[in-house]
Write an enzyme that holds these catalytic residues in place. Structure first.
Site, short mmCIF file in Angstrom:
data_model
loop_
_atom_site.label_atom_id
_atom_site.label_comp_id
_atom_site.label_asym_id
_atom_site.label_seq_id
_atom_site.Cartn_x
_atom_site.Cartn_y
_atom_site.Cartn_z
N GLU A 54 45.00 30.87 73.28
CA GLU A 54 45.17 32.27 72.83
C GLU A 54 44.20 32.71 71.58
OE1 GLU A 54 47.27 34.54 73.82
OE2 GLU A 54 48.27 32.83 75.39
N ASP A 71 47.37 42.22 70.33
CA ASP A 71 47.82 40.86 69.89
C ASP A 71 47.28 40.39 68.63
OD1 ASP A 71 49.26 40.94 72.29
OD2 ASP A 71 47.97 39.78 73.44
#
EC number: 3.2.1.17
Length: 148
Positions: A54, A71
């Site tokens: 991620e 994000d």
């Protein structure tokens, strides 16, 4: 002269967020202390693998998405649902500012990630985990890190 003094003072007040990129083993220890190992059935290896894919362990990682949301942090937690940036329509289900997810102190990010796993379909929330970690032998992710 006064202008120079004011500028110097303002320079002291500006906070600069330095990127913190953790090592795999440092994160393993932090995650272990935060009781992530086997949280909701997900091993420590799952968490370390997911964080790598991620954010590459970067606490200040930000990704702008096509829908206008962002994000944030080591777990790449989305502003539309989970944290508060500046938009009023955000759900902020973790009751946290998105900026708090990008600090060296991973407490808020870990609490929010646990909430995501608990309230959604486990770790399926994270595409990096689904593509690279799900269903694999993840024992190598904590190997040599002095965690149980």
């Amino acid at each position: 002269m006064k202008a120079a003094g004011i500028l110097a003072l303002m320079g002291c007040l500006v906070t600069v967020v330095e990127p913190k990129v953790y090592t795999r083993c440092k994160l393993a220890k932090i995650f272990s202390r935060a009781s992530l190992d086997n949280y909701r059935g997900f091993s420590l290896g799952n968490w370390i693998c997911m964080a790598y894919y991620e954010s590459h362990y970067n606490t200040t990682a930000q990704t702008q998405l096509e829908d206008g949301s962002t994000d944030y942090g080591i777990f790449q937690i989305n502003s539309d649902t989970w944290c508060r940036s500046t938009k009023l329509q955000e759900k902020n289900r973790c009751h946290v500012a998105c900026s708090a997810l990008m600090t060296d102190d991973l407490t808020d990010a870990i609490i929010c990630a646990k909430k995501i796993v608990k309230e959604t379909d486990g770790m399926n929330y994270w595409q990096g985990w689904k593509k690279n970690c799900e269903g694999r032998d993840l024992s190598e992710w904590k190997k040599g890190c002095e965690v149980s």
